[in-house]
Design a protein around this motif. Structure first.
Motif, short mmCIF file in Angstrom:
data_model
loop_
_atom_site.label_atom_id
_atom_site.label_comp_id
_atom_site.label_asym_id
_atom_site.label_seq_id
_atom_site.Cartn_x
_atom_site.Cartn_y
_atom_site.Cartn_z
N SER A 176 2.53 -1.53 -10.33
CA SER A 176 1.75 -1.49 -9.09
C SER A 176 0.46 -2.29 -9.23
O SER A 176 0.05 -2.98 -8.30
N TYR A 233 8.88 6.90 -3.83
CA TYR A 233 7.56 7.37 -3.38
C TYR A 233 7.22 8.60 -4.20
O TYR A 233 8.00 9.57 -4.21
N VAL A 246 13.55 2.30 -4.21
CA VAL A 246 12.16 2.46 -3.82
C VAL A 246 11.78 3.94 -3.97
O VAL A 246 12.38 4.80 -3.33
N ILE A 286 1.14 10.55 0.78
CA ILE A 286 2.41 9.82 0.68
C ILE A 286 3.32 10.26 1.84
O ILE A 286 4.07 9.46 2.39
N ALA A 312 11.40 4.20 1.71
CA ALA A 312 11.67 4.93 0.47
C ALA A 312 13.14 5.33 0.36
O ALA A 312 13.80 5.60 1.35
N TRP A 369 7.79 1.41 -7.04
CA TRP A 369 7.25 2.73 -6.76
C TRP A 369 5.88 2.63 -6.09
O TRP A 369 5.15 1.66 -6.23
N VAL A 370 5.59 3.69 -5.34
CA VAL A 370 4.32 3.79 -4.64
C VAL A 370 3.75 5.17 -4.94
O VAL A 370 4.48 6.16 -4.87
N GLU A 426 0.24 -3.03 -1.92
CA GLU A 426 -1.07 -2.53 -2.26
C GLU A 426 -1.99 -3.69 -2.65
O GLU A 426 -1.53 -4.71 -3.15
N SER A 485 0.91 -0.59 2.33
CA SER A 485 2.15 0.18 2.32
C SER A 485 2.82 -0.08 0.98
O SER A 485 2.30 -0.84 0.18
N SER A 486 3.96 0.54 0.77
CA SER A 486 4.62 0.38 -0.51
C SER A 486 4.79 -1.10 -0.82
O SER A 486 5.19 -1.87 0.05
N ARG A 487 4.54 -1.48 -2.03
CA ARG A 487 4.67 -2.85 -2.53
C ARG A 487 3.60 -3.78 -1.98
O ARG A 487 3.51 -4.90 -2.42
#
Lengths: 550, 324
Positions: A337, B28, B26, B62, B77, B54-55, A499, A495-497
């Motif tokens: 990340s 979360y 993916v 989340i 996700a 991953w987040v 950042e 959002s996811s990916r």
């Protein structure tokens, strides 16, 4: 044609987001209804946040005046040695991300401060970090916004002609009386403008109150919005749109005050040699005092940040036995990340910088051809997204792009929403240097080309564009640095990916991984220093006034 | 019939490795960044064809992000790995989770996974007391935090930011004789409730506060690295969350998601959790250093259904006591 381009740019980059925000906050199903906004206003938490915002921004602005004022006077109007270096150092806080600044100071002054510990000066365990809460926020607002004061006041000081001062001195006035009787009254409007700008920056700041206020539940409007939206999701959008409109209103009051103060300045004084006081034997003591103040404000916290980034766990004292580069390895080599964030931030900032640099040249040309009043209006509107708090712009973008658009689909949860927000936010930053360069371009060149039969596009490509290219590049670098470091906009838009570095830094700190957060912060500092050096090297080819420290 | 069933099962297990084994996954999660990365790395080492993205954020945040994406019509996700079962129950009731009843739950107590296979607990995370080793009082009971020695020296996560903190609050108010009065006493003693568990760790390890309520693995792990903190399992018992994992009904890569769940529940995945400093959910895996015997950890009971039903009321009551 140029007018159409200007209209399009101003409409898309500025009017669209702000209009959308007002529509959501003030209209329900198409009819005017301020009840949502009013309901929010009467809540205790909102009122506390409003008070805290006004309180910290106001005192922060006063502190910025007290810090930036003397420097402006010494650097712009005396023969103090090391002026150029001090001017450069003084600009740094503006280039350093607020959250990095806050992190650095927290690590400098807490009970586990490795630096203070080594000197035996660290406060005993059980002492709250003195920077948490109101006082710390005000202090850091003061330091972060001192450069704004410095730049504004210096512009005022160099416009005071030497003749005034010399005439007064010839009439027998001492330096102190000259300062009080002539310089300060002439400078008055600039002081008000500087304070107003510092105030507006405080109202919009997110990084500092997020790191120093939220751990203590001391919320400003910006952090209140963040907290509401991040724990409730888009269901609370209409309410927080109202709150961001409120921030908007406070910020516009500040911008208005600044505009009013500087209204007729340009015409008030005739240009001449700018004044300069001789400090005599005070030259070196003044320089030393300035350097000392700057090192306390910049070097010590940076050193604290570096020491924190070198310990294995937060709270461990730094020694030859504990020192480790593991945090750097973790964030640079292991954590997907964080690596992604470096790539994302570089990529998005680079794209924003390139697009804006390309757009700036035709836009500046278009502005120059417009009627004066209209151009000034367009300018003012285009500067709004830069002057307004980033969180306001972020909410406007969510409102604009959450619902799927024809052909594009929903832009929310994609990197493009961040890119668009960057374009809106930093357009004014890219435009300024190009306009300055155009203004200093002799008209004979294009006239000669036109006389020899070159068409408008050919003139643009072969004459104007190459000549303003360095200015466009400088604007692009400024955009890149600002975007690379920012958190306020992306805190709500990531959002996811997707950042950004600001988001990662904030998240690492929140999950208790302070040493890793410090490592990320140190890396961004290095990147910014390298870019600043680059920009400084470029300065010979730039029109005056582009680089604030030159 | 039994032979048919057995044959079917054999066929199913023979087919299991034939899942995609390539493409993306993916995730979360509310795990700290380092753990999330280690888990992803271990999984990718086992399935080199799959890339895990991953987040990380606190559970409420989340979930807000997931819901925003749902609203935008683009949920990203595949798998959720978050703090608590209560949130999972809510998602299951809304039909947002994909059932995976075929998952191998050998070695897991039946209470640790959903009977329809909607979610699976992966570890046991208890919340107890952390103190800075420079503190004079070593706390043993929850009530010690209301003593004058701890006045103004307590940091605790806010249920508004942390999923584990919400369950902790519900568990303590249900089980302690003092109920919500305990929290009123904490507030009166100047306890500061804000942020997540990471903020509590920073405050106590940094010496800005001397005591805190916190999840077990953070201080136990940091103490091993030399941080001046220690963790206490209070005499009354601790609250616990189980960090469940679930596949989303909207998953783009459901086959990879199933492999990931299998990996988390496998002996290998549980060993990894233990090596990261967590109490593994699966029987027969050794606890990491720094923990007492599992039998000695007294976990207080809590009612997940009631917690879900009263979630808003509990958050409001907490907010009222702590002036938020």
């Amino acid at each position: 044609m140029p007018a159409a381009l200007v209209l399009l740019a101003v409409g898309f980059l500025a009017i669209l987001p702000i209009g959308r925000l007002m529509a959501t906050a003030l209209f329900v199903d198409g009819t005017f209804d301020a009840s949502l906004l009013l309901n929010r206003l009467v809540r205790g938490a909102t009122q506390r946040a409003i008070f805290n915002t006004l309180d910290t921004s106001l005192f922060g602005a006063l502190l910025a005046l007290m810090l930036g004022g003397p420097f402006a006077l010494l650097i712009a109007a005396t023969d103090m040695p090391l002026r150029k270096l001090q001017g450069f150092l003084l600009i740094l806080p503006l280039m350093i991300a607020p959250q990095v600044m806050a992190l650095a100071f927290m690590h400098l002054l807490g009970p586990s401060s490795a630096l203070l510990g080594a000197l035996g000066l660290a406060p005993p365990p059980g002492t709250a970090n003195p920077l948490l809460g109101r006082g710390g926020i005000i202090l850091l607002f003061g330091i972060q916004h001192a450069p704004i004061v410095f730049i504004t006041l210096r512009a005022g000081l160099v416009s005071i002609p030497r003749d005034y001062v010399e005439a007064a001195r010839a009439a027998g006035m001492g330096p102190a009386r000259v300062l009080r009787g002539i310089v300060l009254p002439l400078l008055g409007p600039y002081v008000i403008a500087a304070a107003a700008l510092a105030f507006v920056s405080g109202v919009g700041n997110f990084g500092i109150p997020a790191l120093l206020g939220m751990p203590e539940n001391y919320l400003t409007l910006a952090t209140l919005i963040y907290q509401q939206l991040s724990s409730n999701g888009p269901t609370v959008l209409p309410q927080v749109a109202g709150l961001s409109l409120l921030i908007c209103a406070i910020a516009i009051l500040g911008i208005g005050a600044q505009g009013l103060a500087l209204r007729r300045r340009q015409f008030a004084l005739t240009r001449g040699m700018p004044m300069q006081f001789a400090l005599g034997r005070w030259r070196w003591p003044a320089a030393m005092a300035g350097m000392l103040a700057l090192s306390v404000a910049l070097l010590l916290p940076a050193a604290a940040l570096i020491t924190t980034s070198l310990v294995p766990a937060y709270g461990v004292a730094l020694s030859t036995a504990t020192v480790t580069l593991d945090n750097y390895a973790e964030v640079l080599l292991r954590q997907a990340s964080t690596m992604r964030a470096f790539v994302n931030s570089s990529y998005l900032s680079l794209l924003a910088a390139a697009i804006l640099a390309l757009l700036a040249v035709p836009l500046a040309l278009g502005m120059a051809r417009l009627p004066r009043t209209f151009a000034r209006l367009a300018h003012g509107v285009l500067e709004l997204p830069y002057a307004l708090p980033g969180i306001v712009l972020a909410i406007a973008c969510i409102l604009l792009f959450l619902r799927p658009l024809p052909l594009l689909g929903s832009l929310y949860a994609t990197p493009w929403i961040i890119l668009i927000a960057y374009l809106m936010r930093f357009a004014a930053l890219a435009l300024k240097p190009v306009e300055a360069a155009l203004g200093q371009l002799p008209p004979d060149l294009t006239e000669a080309a036109a006389a020899s039969g070159a068409g408008a596009i050919r003139r643009l490509l072969t004459i104007t564009a190459p000549l303003v290219a360095p200015a466009a590049a400088a604007g692009a670098l400024l955009v890149f640095m600002s975007a690379f470091n920012e958190l306020t906009v992306s805190a709500l838009l990531w959002s996811s990916r997707n950042e950004t570095i600001g988001v990662i830094l904030f998240s690492l700190e929140e999950s208790g991984l302070s040493p890793q957060a410090a490592a990320v912060a140190v890396i961004t500092l290095v990147v910014i220093m390298v870019l600043l050096a680059l920009l400084d090297r470029l300065s010979g080819r730039l029109p005056t006034g582009v680089l604030p420290w030159r | 019939m039994r032979i048919l069933l057995a044959a079917g099962l054999m066929l199913a297990s023979a087919l299991t490795p034939a899942f995609a084994q390539e493409g993306k996954l993916v995730l979360y999660t509310s795990q700290p960044n380092t753990d999330a990365q280690q888990t992803a790395d271990a999984f990718m080492a086992k399935y080199p064809g799959i890339t895990v993205e991953w987040v990380r954020d606190g559970t409420p945040k989340i979930m807000a992000k997931f819901r925003a994406e749902l609203e935008a019509g683009a949920p990203l996700a595949d798998v959720l790995l978050i703090a608590d079962v209560v949130t999972m129950e809510g998602l299951k009731a809304e039909g947002l989770l994909l059932n995976y009843p075929e998952a191998d739950t050998t070695g897991f107590d039946a209470s640790l996974f959903d009977e329809d296979g909607a979610y699976f607990s992966t570890k046991l995370i208890t919340t107890g007391i952390v103190y800075n080793t420079a503190a004079t009082m070593v706390p043993a009971s929850w009530l010690d935090l209301t003593k004058p020695e701890a006045k103004g020296q307590i940091a605790m996560p806010s249920p508004l930011t942390s999923g584990a903190a919400l369950i902790h609050t519900v568990t303590l108010t249900d089980n302690l004789a003092e109920g919500w009065d305990f929290y009123s006493a904490l507030a009166a003693n100047g306890a500061q409730a804000s942020g997540g568990n990471g903020d509590v760790l920073t405050a106590v390890a940094g010496g800005e506060k001397l005591y805190g309520m916190i999840v077990d693995y953070l201080p136990i792990r940091e103490a091993a690295k030399g941080a001046p903190v220690a963790f206490v399992f209070p005499t009354e018992g601790v609250s616990a969350v189980t960090e469940p994992a679930a596949i989303l009904a909207s998953a783009h890569n459901p086959d990879n998601a199933k492999l990931f769940i299998d990996f988390l529940l496998s002996e290998e995945g549980q060993q990894l959790a233990s090596s990261q400093g967590y109490v593994p959910a699966r029987d027969g895996i050794a606890l990491p250093a720094g923990y007492p015997d599992r039998a000695e950890i007294k976990v207080l009971p809590y009612n997940a259904a009631a917690a879900l039903a009263n979630e808003t009321a509990n958050k409001e009551q907490f907010g009222e006591i702590f002036g938020q």
